[in-house]
Scaffold this motif. Structure first.
Motif, PDB file in Angstrom:
ATOM      1  N   TYR B  46      69.838   5.480  57.770  1.00  0.00           N
ATOM      2  CA  TYR B  46      70.472   4.171  57.635  1.00  0.00           C
ATOM      3  C   TYR B  46      69.877   3.318  56.512  1.00  0.00           C
ATOM      4  N   ALA B  47      68.558   3.142  56.495  1.00  0.00           N
ATOM      5  CA  ALA B  47      67.952   2.223  55.518  1.00  0.00           C
ATOM      6  C   ALA B  47      68.141   2.718  54.086  1.00  0.00           C
ATOM      7  N   PHE B  48      68.200   4.037  53.907  1.00  0.00           N
ATOM      8  CA  PHE B  48      68.352   4.580  52.559  1.00  0.00           C
ATOM      9  C   PHE B  48      69.726   4.261  51.963  1.00  0.00           C
ATOM     10  N   ASN B  49      70.707   3.996  52.824  1.00  0.00           N
ATOM     11  CA  ASN B  49      72.011   3.563  52.316  1.00  0.00           C
ATOM     12  C   ASN B  49      71.870   2.248  51.556  1.00  0.00           C
ATOM     13  N   TYR B  50      71.000   1.382  52.067  1.00  0.00           N
ATOM     14  CA  TYR B  50      70.760   0.103  51.406  1.00  0.00           C
ATOM     15  C   TYR B  50      69.999   0.296  50.095  1.00  0.00           C
ATOM     16  N   LEU B  51      69.058   1.258  50.090  1.00  0.00           N
ATOM     17  CA  LEU B  51      68.295   1.529  48.867  1.00  0.00           C
ATOM     18  C   LEU B  51      69.238   2.020  47.757  1.00  0.00           C
ATOM     19  N   VAL B  52      70.112   2.940  48.111  1.00  0.00           N
ATOM     20  CA  VAL B  52      71.078   3.449  47.128  1.00  0.00           C
ATOM     21  C   VAL B  52      71.998   2.327  46.653  1.00  0.00           C
ATOM     22  N   ALA B  53      72.478   1.522  47.622  1.00  0.00           N
ATOM     23  CA  ALA B  53      73.400   0.440  47.273  1.00  0.00           C
ATOM     24  C   ALA B  53      72.740  -0.610  46.390  1.00  0.00           C
ATOM     25  N   ALA B  54      71.430  -0.777  46.557  1.00  0.00           N
ATOM     26  CA  ALA B  54      70.716  -1.789  45.768  1.00  0.00           C
ATOM     27  C   ALA B  54      70.448  -1.322  44.348  1.00  0.00           C
ATOM     28  N   THR B  55      70.327  -0.021  44.138  1.00  0.00           N
ATOM     29  CA  THR B  55      69.916   0.480  42.817  1.00  0.00           C
ATOM     30  C   THR B  55      71.056   1.099  42.005  1.00  0.00           C
ATOM     31  N   LEU B  56      71.930   1.856  42.657  1.00  0.00           N
ATOM     32  CA  LEU B  56      72.977   2.589  41.935  1.00  0.00           C
ATOM     33  C   LEU B  56      73.839   1.703  41.024  1.00  0.00           C
ATOM     34  N   PRO B  57      74.300   0.528  41.501  1.00  0.00           N
ATOM     35  CA  PRO B  57      75.129  -0.300  40.614  1.00  0.00           C
ATOM     36  C   PRO B  57      74.414  -0.670  39.316  1.00  0.00           C
ATOM     37  N   TYR B  58      73.115  -0.876  39.392  1.00  0.00           N
ATOM     38  CA  TYR B  58      72.375  -1.290  38.196  1.00  0.00           C
ATOM     39  C   TYR B  58      72.189  -0.129  37.220  1.00  0.00           C
ATOM     40  N   VAL B  59      72.112   1.081  37.733  1.00  0.00           N
ATOM     41  CA  VAL B  59      72.070   2.256  36.857  1.00  0.00           C
ATOM     42  C   VAL B  59      73.410   2.376  36.138  1.00  0.00           C
ATOM     43  N   GLU B  60      74.498   2.158  36.867  1.00  0.00           N
ATOM     44  CA  GLU B  60      75.829   2.231  36.249  1.00  0.00           C
ATOM     45  C   GLU B  60      75.999   1.135  35.200  1.00  0.00           C
ATOM     46  N   ILE B  61      75.538  -0.061  35.528  1.00  0.00           N
ATOM     47  CA  ILE B  61      75.648  -1.173  34.578  1.00  0.00           C
ATOM     48  C   ILE B  61      74.852  -0.867  33.304  1.00  0.00           C
ATOM     49  N   ALA B  62      73.629  -0.377  33.473  1.00  0.00           N
ATOM     50  CA  ALA B  62      72.773  -0.071  32.313  1.00  0.00           C
ATOM     51  C   ALA B  62      73.434   0.988  31.427  1.00  0.00           C
TER      52      ALA B  62
END
Lengths: 168, 144
Positions: B46-62
């Protein structure tokens, strides 16, 4: 993706650095959310209840393991699926409040359910939107302790927990 | 021939840049909602879903920004290719397990109604575009 060796490796190193830096940027922005998730404050800390002020804006996710504790605290399971599906099978003790036709059924629910009671909405598991929509509706109507059981009926049934309904 | 390579490279770079910048921004605006979409894949604790959600968008933006501004194009393409492979693997897993979920690729609320099959097809097209852009970038570099 053919290219010369050193250039390819240098690109790979830069890609890894890019991944690390952008992930850290994301963590910097969302660190509170991630810390809360890993600390269990979004999930299992039912006893250490989130302050009411936080609950007025967003429902709190609840896991299967949380449900018993919430029910012991007077929680009410609310089934957001359509009435006919509820009639076939539902979590034992849950009441039906389908998103479809909510305007007609909500006034009666409101009369019978005090605003400070813990409400746990569920529907057909992960990816089902109705439990979230219903939770948001309840919050907007003034309910202060609204939880979403995202695993929903499929997870409950698969875990062998008690179910009721005409389809059994 | 050189002009056509340049045009293909420019088009691929801009399309990928806009697509991933948009995908990243829309998810970064609703991280909690996106975490729910990640959780719908039922692949992570469960908690790792939040970790992915917090970081993945910023990788895409970069990656999107770097492609649009033509900076570090190869690393950005390589990272997008890696992420796309992960997305494809996740979608194949969803299809294999028969889950009926919204892919959450461009809509963190999950209301777009994009099935795993449609999202898989889209990711394969994007993967092709990434490979082509990489090849045209390499060809341009070799000509210099």
């Amino acid at each position: 993706m053919n290219s010369s060796g050193p250039a390819w490796w240098w690109s790979l190193v830069q890609a890894v650095l890019l991944l690390i830096c952008s992930s850290l940027a994301g963590l910097a922005v969302n660190h509170q959310l991630v810390f809360d998730a890993f600390a269990g404050r979004l999930t299992t800390s039912v006893e250490a209840a989130t302050p009411v002020a936080d609950l007025t804006t967003f429902p709190v996710p609840a896991l299967l393991a949380d449900i018993d504790s919430l029910l012991e605290q007077g929680g009410l399971l609310v089934d957001a699926r359509p009435q006919d599906i509820y009639a076939l099978e539902h979590i034992t003790g849950a009441v039906s409040l389908p998103m479809l036709g909510l305007d007609e059924t909500f006034p009666r629910f409101r009369e019978q359910t005090p605003l400070d009671r813990k409400i746990i909405t569920y529907c057909s598991g992960y990816g089902c939107q109705d439990s979230f929509d219903l939770a948001m509706h309840l919050i907007l109507e003034g309910y202060q302790n609204v939880y979403i059981y995202e695993g929903g009926f499929p997870e409950w049934q698969a875990a062998g927990r008690p179910v009721a309904g005409e389809g059994l | 021939m050189k002009l056509s390579r340049n045009s293909f490279f420019l088009t691929g770079r801009l399309v990928l840049g806009v697509v991933f910048l948009y995908a990243g921004l829309i998810k970064a605006a609703d991280v909690a909602g996106f975490a729910g979409q990640v959780a719908a894949y039922q692949l992570l604790p469960y908690a790792f879903n939040y970790l992915v959600a917090a970081t993945l968008p910023y990788v895409e933006i970069a990656c999107g920004v770097l492609l649009l501004f033509k900076r570090h194009v190869r690393p950005a393409l390589l990272l997008l290719a890696g992420m796309n492979l992960v997305f494809i693997g996740a979608l194949l897993s969803v299809a294999w397990r028969g889950l009926e979920i919204d892919c959450g690729c461009f809509d963190p609320t999950g209301s777009s109604g994009t099935s795993a099959g449609a999202a898989l097809l889209r990711d394969l097209v994007l993967m092709g575009l990434i490979v082509m852009t990489w090849r045209f970038k390499s060809a341009r570099s070799a000509e210099r």
